[in-house]
Scaffold this active site. Structure first.
Site, PDB file in Angstrom:
ATOM      1  CG  LEU A  35      77.400   6.209  81.227  1.00 11.00           C
ATOM      2  CD1 LEU A  35      77.216   7.721  81.315  1.00 11.00           C
ATOM      3  CD2 LEU A  35      77.046   5.579  82.569  1.00 11.00           C
ATOM      4  N   GLY A  36      76.053   2.666  78.029  1.00  7.10           N
ATOM      5  CA  GLY A  36      75.121   2.060  77.070  1.00  7.10           C
ATOM      6  C   GLY A  36      74.780   2.943  75.880  1.00  7.10           C
ATOM      7  CB  SER A  58      76.527   1.131  71.044  1.00  5.04           C
ATOM      8  OG  SER A  58      76.643   0.162  72.051  1.00  5.04           O
ATOM      9  CB  ALA A  77      70.922   4.765  74.014  1.00  2.00           C
ATOM     10  N   GLY A  91      81.159   4.662  74.519  1.00  2.00           N
ATOM     11  CA  GLY A  91      82.103   3.661  75.027  1.00  2.00           C
ATOM     12  C   GLY A  91      82.468   3.850  76.482  1.00  2.00           C
ATOM     13  CB  ALA A  92      81.777   6.441  78.808  1.00  2.00           C
ATOM     14  CG  ASP A 152      74.586  -2.601  77.479  1.00  2.00           C
ATOM     15  OD1 ASP A 152      74.637  -3.297  78.505  1.00  2.00           O
ATOM     16  OD2 ASP A 152      75.536  -1.917  77.070  1.00  2.00           O
ATOM     17  N   PRO A 154      78.062   9.686  76.767  1.00  2.00           N
ATOM     18  CG  PRO A 154      79.516   9.831  78.586  1.00  2.00           C
ATOM     19  CD  PRO A 154      78.087  10.005  78.195  1.00  2.00           C
TER      20      PRO A 154
HETATM   21  C1  MEV Z   1      79.155  -3.785  78.222  1.00  2.00           C
HETATM   22  O1  MEV Z   1      78.330  -2.635  78.382  1.00  2.00           O
HETATM   23  C2  MEV Z   1      78.718  -4.846  79.172  1.00  2.00           C
HETATM   24  C3  MEV Z   1      79.374  -6.205  78.980  1.00  2.00           C
HETATM   25  O2  MEV Z   1      78.812  -7.065  79.980  1.00  2.00           O
HETATM   26  C4  MEV Z   1      79.109  -6.770  77.602  1.00  2.00           C
HETATM   27  C5  MEV Z   1      77.640  -7.101  77.363  1.00  2.00           C
HETATM   28  O3  MEV Z   1      76.924  -7.406  78.329  1.00  2.00           O
HETATM   29  O4  MEV Z   1      77.238  -7.093  76.198  1.00  2.00           O
HETATM   30  C6  MEV Z   1      80.860  -6.129  79.212  1.00  2.00           C
END
Ligand code: MEV
Length: 327
Positions: free
Chosen positions: A116-117, A119, A121, A113-114, A163, A111
């Site tokens: 789970l990374g 973007s 991926a 923006g939830a 990420d 999903p």
């Molecule tokens: C976002 O998935 C995680 C944050 O730590 C931002 C980042 O590390 O790029 C909030």
């Protein structure tokens, strides 16, 4: 045609603080984005994106600055345009083919923006597939670095390497500034709860930054997260899941103090704790999205199914492999 997939991730420890040089431990999970890329002769980029929660759409444009008129979620548009544009820029740069165009098809079961990374991926899989389509193969470290640069630009300088590195290499990893490496982790009984929503990473990161600048104790909170992460690494190395869980609970409390939790994330975290999970915390930028809990029994999944605000719950296996070259 070239097809690559890359996994999403959960943060066992350290999101947000990692942006300020503290260590973090994300862990890749078997939920993937698949990106199929085919070279075009006219130099244009055409992106077709689909995910589980939204109907698919197609965007065709010749330059990065055109904004298409399509009636779908802005976050999906941004994911398709900003991140894919950035990924293709990296591909043009590394291959020296400045005018190359592609048809790009994205399918994701992560999903958006939830937490789970999603973007990362998409970007990792897109760079990998598009470079291979042009006859180049990037090593995972270079792939991670190029994907990081893409996220860094799209997120206006507010991104860590966590990420993208985790998505490129898979497994559990430790990230501290520019240093990223795989770490040993025991078998983790990961349970995810998803509230169906999404947070705005840029805004949430900016909110933490503002708090840190205003209050010394907020800066101390960020540093304390770093200390929790260091303890968490020891607990992971010792295979002590009870201690890992206690530290995840602590980490959630500190993130909550920094204003990045939400009512539904807190409700899911408490449902997991009441179900005697080892521990639970939000994952990723927060504001909405997912929590991660550790529970080898079915109790947390059952509790989450009955938690108001929880839309979906599922178990997630650790993804040993990062990017996969499928075709
Ligand atoms: C976002 O998935 C995680 C944050 O730590 C931002 C980042 O590390 O790029 C909030």
């Amino acid at each position: 045609m070239a097809l690559s997939s890359a996994p999403g991730k959960v943060y066992l420890f350290g999101e947000h603080a990692v942006v300020y040089g503290e260590p973090a431990v994300p862990c890749a999970i078997e939920r993937r984005a698949r990106v199929d890329v085919e070279r075009r002769t006219d130099g244009k980029l055409r992106v077709h994106a689909e995910d589980l929660t939204l109907d698919g759409f197609t965007v065709e444009y010749g330059t990065a600055t055109e904004r298409p008129d399509v009636d779908v979620s802005q976050s999906l548009i941004r994911a398709a345009m900003g991140y894919v544009d950035g990924a293709i820029e990296q591909v043009r740069d590394v291959t020296g083919e400045a005018d190359v165009g592609f048809d790009v098809t994205i399918e994701s079961d992560i999903p958006l923006g939830a937490g789970l990374g999603s973007s990362a991926a998409v970007v990792v899989a897109a760079i990998d597939a598009a470079t291979r389509e042009l006859g180049y193969e990037l090593e995972p470290d270079e792939l991670a670095e190029r994907a990081f640069r893409t996220e860094y630009e799209v997120q206006e300088g507010q991104a860590s390497r966590a990420d993208t590195f985790c998505s490129a290499t898979g497994g559990a990893v430790r990230v501290e500034g520019e240093n990223c490496r795989a770490i040993e982790a025991p078998d983790l009984p990961i349970v995810i709860g998803f509230d169906g929503g999404a947070g705005d990473t840029g805004k949430l990161v900016a909110g933490v930054r503002a708090l840190r600048e205003e209050y010394e104790f907020a800066a101390d909170t960020v540093e304390t997260i770093g200390n929790v992460v260091r303890n968490g690494e020891d607990a992971l190395a010792a295979g002590d899941l009870e201690e890992v869980g206690r530290l995840m609970n602590f980490n959630h409390g500190l993130l909550s103090a920094l204003g990045v939790s939400s009512r539904s994330l807190d409700a899911m975290v408490w449902a997991a704790r009441d179900a005697d999970a080892y521990g639970a915390k939000l994952t990723g930028a927060g504001g909405g999205g997912c929590i991660v809990a550790l529970d080898p029994t079915e109790a947390t999944e059952t509790a989450l199914k009955f938690t108001p605000g929880c839309e979906e719950t599922f178990r997630a296996e650790l993804a040993e492999e990062g990017v996969k070259r499928l075709e």
